[in-house]
Design an enzyme around this catalytic site. Structure first.
Site, PDB file in Angstrom:
ATOM      1  N   HIS A 144      32.406  49.058  46.853  1.00  0.00           N
ATOM      2  CA  HIS A 144      31.119  49.664  46.498  1.00  0.00           C
ATOM      3  C   HIS A 144      29.979  49.003  47.272  1.00  0.00           C
ATOM      4  O   HIS A 144      29.026  49.676  47.677  1.00  0.00           O
ATOM      5  CB  HIS A 144      30.881  49.531  44.991  1.00  0.00           C
ATOM      6  N   HIS A 186      33.780  42.226  40.229  1.00  0.00           N
ATOM      7  CA  HIS A 186      33.863  41.403  41.426  1.00  0.00           C
ATOM      8  C   HIS A 186      33.180  40.062  41.200  1.00  0.00           C
ATOM      9  O   HIS A 186      32.345  39.910  40.310  1.00  0.00           O
ATOM     10  CB  HIS A 186      33.203  42.098  42.615  1.00  0.00           C
TER      11      HIS A 186
END
Length: 225
Positions: A144, A186
């Site tokens: 992303h 993440h």
């Protein structure tokens, strides 16, 4: 009284091999890398305020997941293909063709690096992501974040936008990257490297820019559709 006479004197232990002595005396670089990794894990856990419904910012989690979809590769790919099919100008077709090339390059490079590094996602992450693939169980780098940096550079360079809209594009990219850590998807370094990789990916696309002059076959095939 001396105890040496009670038994034979013990010989000193043999010197350690060179590689064992190196393990017992790690280099400055090794210590620095371990320290940075520990800081990365600690900071990522602290910022994961939306990692679950019971987290401190758990009520914001649905909004963060909606933002997650805005940076997913599938909506961008489908939207680009739809616009490419509807485009009736050569200039628009050229930009969209290169946008499609950029998205495919992003998916390929991120999947390749994830497969090589194989860094697991944070332990506090919930695997409830939108349309995942096998490599999505790995964390480094953030796809992303790469897509956010890539698309923001692409949009800012090829669309004429007013200043407020340009600021909004940059803000979207930054908030999307931050949301990856807040959701627990993440670690911080995954997102930072993802931004860097996405920035460099646009440079590759710009250098290999496809046009009717250097890739006439592609445009001829597409125009026949």
């Amino acid at each position: 009284f001396p105890l040496a006479a009670a038994g034979p004197s013990q010989a000193p232990p043999p010197p350690l091999p060179e590689e064992d002595r190196m393990d017992l005396n790690p280099s400055f670089l090794g210590i620095a890398l371990r320290s940075l990794l520990a800081i990365d894990l600690w900071l990522s856990k602290k910022l994961g305020v939306c990692a679950g419904e019971s987290s401190s910012w758990g009520s914001v989690r649905p909004l963060m997941k909606l933002l997650e979809i805005s940076g997913h590769g599938i909506p961008w790919l489908l939207g680009t293909l739809y616009c490419l099919c509807r485009s009736d100008s050569w200039a628009g077709r050229e930009v969209l063709m290169n946008l499609l090339f950029a998205l495919l390059l992003d998916l390929l490079l991120v999947a390749l690096i994830k497969g090589l590094v194989r860094r697991r996602r944070p332990a506090h992450n919930q695997m409830d992501m939108f349309v995942t693939l096998s490599v999505d169980k790995y964390s480094f780098p953030s796809g992303h974040a790469t897509r956010a940096a890539l698309m923001s550079r692409f949009i800012l360079n090829h669309l004429v936008l007013a200043i407020p809209l340009r600021v909004l594009v940059v803000l979207w990219a930054f908030v999307l990257g931050l949301s990856r850590v807040m959701l627990g998807r993440h670690n911080v370094t995954d997102v930072v490297f993802g931004f860097f990789l996405g920035y460099m990916q646009y440079s590759i696309v710009d250098y290999c820019w496809l046009s009717p002059h250097n890739a006439p076959v592609l445009f001829l095939l597409w125009s026949q559709r």
